[in-house]
Write an enzyme that holds these catalytic residues in place. Structure first.
Site, PDB file in Angstrom:
ATOM      1  N   TRP A 276       0.858  -1.179   0.000  1.00 10.04           N
ATOM      2  CA  TRP A 276       0.000   0.000   0.000  1.00 10.04           C
ATOM      3  C   TRP A 276       0.906   1.245   0.000  1.00 10.04           C
ATOM      4  CZ3 TRP A 276      -0.441   3.693   4.049  1.00 10.04           C
ATOM      5  CH2 TRP A 276      -1.359   4.710   3.759  1.00 10.04           C
TER       6      TRP A 276
ATOM      7  N   ASP B 290     -15.039  13.258  -1.730  1.00 16.21           N
ATOM      8  CA  ASP B 290     -14.558  11.899  -1.432  1.00 16.21           C
ATOM      9  C   ASP B 290     -15.423  11.264  -0.351  1.00 16.21           C
ATOM     10  OD1 ASP B 290     -12.380   9.732  -0.701  1.00 16.21           O
ATOM     11  OD2 ASP B 290     -11.634  10.714  -2.503  1.00 16.21           O
TER      12      ASP B 290
ATOM     13  N   ARG C 287     -10.237  -2.825   7.470  1.00 17.63           N
ATOM     14  CA  ARG C 287     -10.616  -1.411   7.471  1.00 17.63           C
ATOM     15  C   ARG C 287     -12.038  -1.255   8.023  1.00 17.63           C
ATOM     16  NH1 ARG C 287     -11.725   3.590   3.491  1.00 17.63           N
ATOM     17  NH2 ARG C 287     -10.152   4.965   4.309  1.00 17.63           N
TER      18      ARG C 287
ATOM     19  N   LYS D  29     -15.370   8.289  -8.557  1.00 19.17           N
ATOM     20  CA  LYS D  29     -14.182   7.553  -8.126  1.00 19.17           C
ATOM     21  C   LYS D  29     -14.706   6.281  -7.471  1.00 19.17           C
ATOM     22  CE  LYS D  29     -10.335   8.159  -4.812  1.00 19.17           C
ATOM     23  NZ  LYS D  29      -9.806   9.114  -3.815  1.00 19.17           N
ATOM     24  N   TRP D  30     -14.527   5.150  -8.127  1.00 13.57           N
ATOM     25  CA  TRP D  30     -15.046   3.853  -7.643  1.00 13.57           C
ATOM     26  C   TRP D  30     -13.928   3.193  -6.850  1.00 13.57           C
ATOM     27  CZ3 TRP D  30     -19.295   0.605 -10.063  1.00 13.57           C
ATOM     28  CH2 TRP D  30     -19.341  -0.686  -9.549  1.00 13.57           C
ATOM     29  N   ASP D  31     -14.117   3.170  -5.539  1.00 14.70           N
ATOM     30  CA  ASP D  31     -13.059   2.686  -4.657  1.00 14.70           C
ATOM     31  C   ASP D  31     -13.345   1.259  -4.203  1.00 14.70           C
ATOM     32  OD1 ASP D  31     -10.763   2.814  -3.145  1.00 14.70           O
ATOM     33  OD2 ASP D  31     -11.333   4.622  -2.053  1.00 14.70           O
ATOM     34  N   MET D  32     -12.316   0.588  -3.693  1.00 13.16           N
ATOM     35  CA  MET D  32     -12.437  -0.791  -3.206  1.00 13.16           C
ATOM     36  C   MET D  32     -11.319  -0.962  -2.199  1.00 13.16           C
ATOM     37  SD  MET D  32     -11.634  -4.090  -3.159  1.00 13.16           S
ATOM     38  CE  MET D  32     -12.353  -5.683  -3.356  1.00 13.16           C
ATOM     39  N   ASN D  33     -11.693  -0.925  -0.914  1.00 11.09           N
ATOM     40  CA  ASN D  33     -10.667  -0.697   0.093  1.00 11.09           C
ATOM     41  C   ASN D  33     -10.259  -1.868   0.973  1.00 11.09           C
ATOM     42  OD1 ASN D  33      -9.647   1.940  -0.150  1.00 11.09           O
ATOM     43  ND2 ASN D  33     -11.625   2.751   0.449  1.00 11.09           N
TER      44      ASN D  33
ATOM     45  N   CYS E 189     -10.148   2.869  -8.324  1.00  9.44           N
ATOM     46  CA  CYS E 189      -9.236   3.092  -7.207  1.00  9.44           C
ATOM     47  C   CYS E 189      -9.378   1.895  -6.284  1.00  9.44           C
ATOM     48  CB  CYS E 189      -9.681   4.382  -6.488  1.00  9.44           C
ATOM     49  SG  CYS E 189      -8.857   4.696  -4.926  1.00  9.44           S
TER      50      CYS E 189
ATOM     51  N   ASP F   7      -2.064   5.878  -3.008  1.00 14.79           N
ATOM     52  CA  ASP F   7      -2.434   6.831  -1.960  1.00 14.79           C
ATOM     53  C   ASP F   7      -1.237   7.663  -1.532  1.00 14.79           C
ATOM     54  OD1 ASP F   7      -5.100   6.426  -1.807  1.00 14.79           O
ATOM     55  OD2 ASP F   7      -5.061   5.083  -0.078  1.00 14.79           O
TER      56      ASP F   7
HETATM   57  C1  GLA Z   1      -8.934   4.992  -0.265  1.00 13.93           C
HETATM   58  C2  GLA Z   1      -8.555   5.862  -1.434  1.00 13.93           C
HETATM   59  C3  GLA Z   1      -8.366   7.277  -0.977  1.00 13.93           C
HETATM   60  C4  GLA Z   1      -9.637   7.775  -0.326  1.00 13.93           C
HETATM   61  C5  GLA Z   1     -10.034   6.848   0.814  1.00 13.93           C
HETATM   62  C6  GLA Z   1     -11.408   7.195   1.363  1.00 13.93           C
HETATM   63  O1  GLA Z   1      -7.884   4.847   0.614  1.00 13.93           O
HETATM   64  O2  GLA Z   1      -7.420   5.375  -2.069  1.00 13.93           O
HETATM   65  O3  GLA Z   1      -8.008   8.106  -2.057  1.00 13.93           O
HETATM   66  O4  GLA Z   1     -10.650   7.839  -1.279  1.00 13.93           O
HETATM   67  O5  GLA Z   1     -10.079   5.493   0.389  1.00 13.93           O
HETATM   68  O6  GLA Z   1     -11.799   6.353   2.368  1.00 13.93           O
END
Ligand code: GLA
Length: 723
Positions: free
Chosen positions: A195, A362, A439, A472-476, A522, A544
């Site tokens: 990361w 965001d 997370r 911004k389609w995120d996947m954390n 993302c 990030d």
């Molecule tokens: C991830 C993304 C960041 C931000 C956070 C929000 O870490 O990479 O850019 O959007 O989630 O929780």
């Protein structure tokens, strides 16, 4: 062009500068013959070495295993004597697994078929060869598909496995490509990371035994990348051979390179066989993803430019592919979860004054989300933070002449959410085990169509509710607990791949329902930066880590395969939130210009002298974006290697202009200037650089002097224009 030499039973695929040959041994085993510089001949079957010991089974039956274990297989199978890595493995109802694939038929046609449900390269400028192999006992068929592009030195391979037998088969592996070669002193280049430190270039020797790149995280991952290259020892940017292989897939993958007792190399790539199985009833088929192969005899740079061209011309789609992307400002590092409409508008007002074109809101605008422990799945606006909701925010932002974009994380569910209360079983989970948090969130079981459809409808409603022009389609988090109570035991191994297929389906729906939407993928930064996702979104958030110096290595590794036009890069505040480093604002801007440009800071709170530079940076972006988007990329120097400076250039396709980026990471002693040899220019053309005119040949052979900069972390953009 693709031809079949029927006399010698050899298939030959040509791209502009490369040839790929495979052919049949007497027993109809399909063998790999050659991949490299373009050839004229087809009669190369001698390279299969079937006359050498151990002899082929028809001549010396007892030695079948010995033959299989060294024959250069085009698509390897196991259980019958090839003890190297298999590409395909299937258990019949007896539970037994051996296969023996032989040639049945082939077809050559113009163009390329789409892969059902999967991202893949496309386009008319290509020809395709399909070779069908069959195992006579189980009836398993493997249809190997090869596309040779006419305009770029790349070959796309994929495989469809068909159960043409009478019994159910459980497919246990179905890799996409295999390359059996001799070890001619190749080294292995891979892109490992973590990361905030994704895709750092690593090179090592290929010793005996196996080395792999892999992910079992459900995503292509930060840690390993679905890519490797076999490169000749000492291969540089400009000389040497390189064979690159990249998988067009976003889930678990395996890339393995194995050097055996005979100094042969087997390199394979495909869906990771761990956590994978697929039940095939008679008549059913399984489509494995596509692997893309590039050969270069002109060093890494030539390999890079082929990948870039392939992805720009034959992978990325949609109206934004060739359009200038709006300069955005994202509030994540500016506010984290702590914002409301007023705060966002204060950022937007200041941003608009400085030429920024889009505000991206965001994480934290929905449900009752104030930290990362709640509300994922509840895709309705938090009116306490945003009175009047998205419509009002969009109106206000639009009034400032800016676009509005929003963050979404559709694949997740928080335990603290309305959705979880209603559907606790919608999270991936293993029987009798409590769900594994990461997370502070769980993963939605998108392998269930009703779950994917519900979430898709929620986000469709959000996007239809206001003028939202970017997502911004995120996947954390990675996938754990990969199981559900819905599929029968012999289908539990299908969940990871079904999940990936569902993500693809959702994104396909999204871009067809909202064709003007600019989608940026993302995954905690660059955890799912792969060709699969690029098929849906023309840009992906690269990392990030927004520290400009750390970014140099992340961007260099990413640029090795992916065009600059798809690399999300932003300027953030200093000291940087992750590294604590302070880098001049000008340098931060120059480094972010090597991608889709934007800001990730509270513009109302940065020092005035920094803010004053923004409109100038936006102008630079406007001026250079077509070149950055469409130009050819040349890596000149890497600070990873020389520990002092980084340098790369982009050159217009017609070579009429170029842009050189020079970043002095650490100042040297007694160094008044640094000689840089440019690349990619017209040798006979004349170019103006820093007010002086030089011949292209001079700039490339003798070099150009970049005047010394005083201090660390200093950067310059140098324009090169044909006169
Ligand atoms: C991830 C993304 C960041 C931000 C956070 C929000 O870490 O990479 O850019 O959007 O989630 O929780």
């Amino acid at each position: 062009m693709i031809i079949y030499d029927g006399k010698h039973h050899v298939f030959k695929l040509d791209t502009p500068n490369t040839s790929y040959l495979c052919g049949l041994a007497d027993e109809k085993y399909l063998g790999h013959i050659y991949y490299g510089r373009k050839l004229g001949d087809t009669d190369l079957g001698y390279l299969l070495r079937t006359e050498e010991r151990p002899q082929p089974p028809s001549q010396l039956l007892r030695e079948k295993a010995g033959f299989f274990d060294c024959y250069p297989m085009e698509y390897s199978f196991g259980g019958t004597g090839d003890f190297r890595e298999s590409c395909v493995e299937a258990a019949s109802e007896s539970g037994q697994k051996g296969l023996e694939l032989t040639y049945v038929s082939h077809e050559i046609y113009e163009g390329k078929k789409a892969l059902e449900g999967l991202p893949a390269t496309w386009g008319g400028e290509c020809d395709t060869l399909e070779i069908t192999l069959e195992d006579a006992v189980t009836g398993l068929k493997a249809v190997l598909s090869y596309t040779a592009f006419r305009d770029v030195d790349a070959i796309a391979r994929s495989v469809r496995i068909i159960n043409d037998g009478k019994e159910n088969l459980i497919l246990l592996r179905a890799l996409s490509a295999c390359l059996d070669m001799d070890q001619e002193d190749y080294e292995l280049l891979t892109l490992p990371g973590s990361w905030a430190r994704e895709r750092h270039i690593q090179r090592r020797d290929i010793g005996y035994g196996a080395v792999s790149v892999e992910s079992l995280r459900g995503i292509s991952s930060h840690q390993d990348h679905p890519f490797f290259a076999l490169v000749s020892r000492g291969c540089t940017e400009t000389s040497g051979e390189a064979y690159g292989m990249n998988l067009v897939y976003s889930g678990n993958f395996l890339g393995k390179v194995f050097r055996n007792q005979f100094d042969q190399i087997r390199a394979v790539m495909g869906i990771h066989p761990g956590h994978f199985s697929w039940k095939l009833a008679p008549g059913e088929s399984f489509q494995a993803p596509e692997a893309v192969l590039v050969y270069s005899d002109g060093g890494l740079g030539k390999m890079t430019r082929s990948f870039h061209k392939l992805y720009r011309n034959h992978l990325i789609r949609g109206v934004w592919r060739d359009r200038e992307r709006p300069v955005l400002i994202n509030n994540w590092e500016a506010t984290y979860f702590n914002f409301d409409t007023e705060k966002l508008l204060s950022i937007a007002r200041e941003a608009a004054k400085n030429g920024i074109e889009m505000l991206v809101m965001d994480d934290g605008w929905f449900g009752h989300r104030e930290s990362d422990n709640s509300s994922l799945g509840d895709w309705f606006v938090n009116e306490k933070k945003l009175p009047g909701g998205l419509p009002r925010l969009a109106e206000e932002v639009n009034k400032l002449g800016m676009k509005l974009g929003i963050w979404l994380e559709p694949e997740m569910i928080s335990e603290d959410s309305e959705l979880y209360k209603a559907h606790p079983d919608w999270a991936l989970q293993l029987k009798d085990r409590s769900p594994v948090q990461c997370r502070e969130q769980l993963v939605l079981d998108l392998s269930r169509p009703e779950v994917a459809d519900y979430i898709y409808e929620q986000i469709r409603a959000v996007l239809s509710s206001a003028n939202i022009e970017y997502v911004k389609w995120d996947m954390n988090r990675p996938l754990a607990d990969v199981g559900n109570a819905v599929l029968p035991p012999d289908r539990q191994g299908e969940i990871s791949h079904r999940y990936v297929l569902a993500v693809y389906r959702m994104q396909e729906r999204l871009i067809s329902d909202f064709p003007e939407l600019l989608l940026e993928n993302c995954s905690s930064g660059g955890g799912r930066f792969d060709p699969g996702m690029l098929y849906y979104s023309p840009q992906i958030w690269c990392s990030d880590d927004t520290d400009a110096i750390e970014r140099l290595a992340v961007q260099e590794g990413t640029q090795l395969i992916y065009p600059l036009s798809c690399i999300g890069a932003h300027v953030s505040a200093c000291p940087n939130d992750i590294t604590g480093r302070t880098v001049p604002f000008e340098t931060r801007g120059i480094v972010a210009l090597a991608g889709t440009f934007g800001y990730e800071l509270d513009i109302t709170r940065i020092p005035e002298e920094d803010r004053k530079q923004i409109s100038g940076q936006v102008e630079l972006y406007k001026k250079y974006h077509p070149l950055i988007r469409e130009g050819e990329y040349y890596r000149i120097a890497s600070w990873r290697e020389n520990h002092e400076f980084d340098c790369y250039m982009v050159v217009a396709p017609d070579r009429s202009k170029a842009l050189l980026t020079f970043v002095q990471v650490l100042a040297g002693v007694n160094r008044r200037s640094r000689k840089i040899r440019l690349q990619g220019l017209d040798e006979d053309g004349y170019y103006r650089v820093d007010g002086k005119v030089y011949q292209g040949r001079t700039l490339m052979c003798a070099g150009f002097l970049v005047e010394g900069l005083r201090g660390d972390f200093r950067a310059r953009l140098i324009e090169i224009e044909r006169v």
